[in-house]
Motif scaffolding. Structure first.
Motif, PDB file in Angstrom:
ATOM      1  N   PRO A   9      26.755  -9.064 -12.243  1.00 53.68           N
ATOM      2  CA  PRO A   9      25.608  -8.401 -11.445  1.00 53.68           C
ATOM      3  C   PRO A   9      26.191  -8.367 -10.307  1.00 53.68           C
ATOM      4  CG  PRO A   9      26.163 -10.850 -12.868  1.00 53.68           C
ATOM      5  CD  PRO A   9      26.251 -10.006 -13.201  1.00 53.68           C
ATOM      6  N   ASN A  10      27.217  -9.182  -9.836  1.00 54.49           N
ATOM      7  CA  ASN A  10      27.955  -8.801  -8.577  1.00 54.49           C
ATOM      8  C   ASN A  10      29.312  -7.983  -8.868  1.00 54.49           C
ATOM      9  OD1 ASN A  10      29.492  -9.910  -6.388  1.00 54.49           O
ATOM     10  ND2 ASN A  10      28.868 -11.831  -6.273  1.00 54.49           N
ATOM     11  N   LYS A  11      29.241  -7.458  -7.774  1.00 59.36           N
ATOM     12  CA  LYS A  11      30.645  -6.219  -7.640  1.00 59.36           C
ATOM     13  C   LYS A  11      31.854  -6.846  -7.053  1.00 59.36           C
ATOM     14  CE  LYS A  11      27.509  -2.222  -7.229  1.00 59.36           C
ATOM     15  NZ  LYS A  11      27.417  -0.755  -6.171  1.00 59.36           N
ATOM     16  N   LEU A  12      31.553  -7.416  -6.649  1.00 58.90           N
ATOM     17  CA  LEU A  12      32.963  -8.691  -5.993  1.00 58.90           C
ATOM     18  C   LEU A  12      33.935 -10.376  -7.472  1.00 58.90           C
ATOM     19  CD1 LEU A  12      31.991  -9.167  -2.894  1.00 58.90           C
ATOM     20  CD2 LEU A  12      33.858  -7.469  -3.408  1.00 58.90           C
ATOM     21  N   LEU A  13      32.496  -9.663  -7.802  1.00 61.01           N
ATOM     22  CA  LEU A  13      32.891 -11.087  -9.304  1.00 61.01           C
ATOM     23  C   LEU A  13      34.219 -10.985  -9.700  1.00 61.01           C
ATOM     24  CD1 LEU A  13      32.826 -13.758 -10.746  1.00 61.01           C
ATOM     25  CD2 LEU A  13      30.912 -12.293 -12.238  1.00 61.01           C
ATOM     26  N   PRO A  14      34.698  -9.270 -10.290  1.00 66.70           N
ATOM     27  CA  PRO A  14      35.976  -9.056 -11.380  1.00 66.70           C
ATOM     28  C   PRO A  14      37.114  -9.302 -10.249  1.00 66.70           C
ATOM     29  CG  PRO A  14      34.067  -7.791 -11.527  1.00 66.70           C
ATOM     30  CD  PRO A  14      33.659  -8.381 -10.226  1.00 66.70           C
TER      31      PRO A  14
END
Length: 294
Positions: A9-14
């Motif tokens: 859901p959060n693009k920065l998490l990966p």
């Protein structure tokens, strides 16, 4: 059949999940490698007060040094011997354990324990076993008419570090070989047995080709291990002696850089060692992988 995809859901998490591993790789691998490459083109006094850029003088000197060329040949013999011995013994043990039913897990646990032992402890252990004065191995060898003293015999010292280094790696290889053997379909082996194929022929024509990806992976891992991760074993058993008979490349980098304070030459040797390992890996992927059956 459609496979499910993981959606963040959060693009920065990966990227945040990758940061710890990337930071470790950068700090402990990439940055030291770049520093070694930089130092290999420099001459620095033992106290670090003065540094001068000398281009390829360090490389020219080490390739003109007969001690370095001798160490290069000893490293090739050592790495090849450790790789072959560790892989052959571990494969034989894996085949033996794979045939057991009830006691297989017990043998697997016992054979895996040596992998948890530190390289320095492995070196000290085998130093005691082959100690000419108090070791049990020289006592047994004397009964067979063999006078063992690795302190004065360079060939015996090389045999000692090969045995110690291979013993340390057998457990690691064993785990992967057991996993590979257990993934071989039993129906293929039974069909070959019905057709009249003997145990050796069944293994060589059916089992071994099916575990070739595992064998190829372990070939690369064992070569890198013999080149880089055997410093502690050599230091604890022979310290590069006698008469530099066991002074392989990874130990020579240490003696020249740490003991003799020749940072430039030591850095150049480490860069060459890194390039050798990269070249071997490329050759293995380029030519050996062709025989691998996925």
């Amino acid at each position: 059949m459609q496979t499910k995809r993981t959606i963040f859901p959060n693009k920065l998490l990966p990227y945040a999940l990758l940061v710890p591993q990337l930071a470790i790789t950068l700090i402990f691998f990439i940055w030291p490698a770049l520093q070694a490459m930089k130092s290999s083109f420099e001459r620095e006094d033992p106290f670090g007060f003065k540094t001068s850029f000398i281009w390829f003088d360090n490389y020219r000197k080490i390739f003109a040094d007969p001690n370095y060329l001798g160490s290069l040949g000893r490293t090739a013999i050592f790495a090849l011997s450790v790789t072959l011995l560790a892989m052959i013994v571990s494969l034989l043990l894996a085949v033996a354990v794979n045939r057991l039913l009830r006691s297989g897990k017990i043998y697997t646990t016992l054979l895996v324990w040596p992998y948890a032992v530190a390289p320095v402890v492995v070196g000290i252990l085998w130093w005691f076993i082959f100690n000419p004065s108090i070791g049990i191995a020289p006592y047994i060898l004397r009964g067979m008419g063999i006078n063992w003293n690795h302190r004065i015999d360079g060939s015996q010292a090389m045999i000692l570090i090969i045995i110690a280094a291979a013993w340390k790696q057998i457990s690691y290889n064993f785990l992967f070989f057991v996993a590979g053997l257990q993934s071989v379909p039993q129906s293929l082996i039974e069909a070959a047995a019905i057709d009249g194929a003997g145990p050796f022929k069944r293994f060589w024509t059916i089992v071994f080709p099916l575990i070739s990806p595992t064998t190829f992976f372990l070939l690369i891992i064992n070569m890198n291990y013999a080149m880089f991760d055997t410093f502690g074993i050599v230091d604890a058993t022979t310290m590069g002696g006698p008469a530099q008979a066991t002074n392989i490349l990874v130990y020579k980098v240490y003696t020249d850089g740490v003991l003799n304070l020749n940072i430039g030459s030591s850095s150049a040797q480490s860069v060459i060692l890194m390039l050798i390992v990269i070249a071997l890996t490329v050759v293995q992927f380029r030519f050996v992988e062709r025989r691998v059956q996925y």
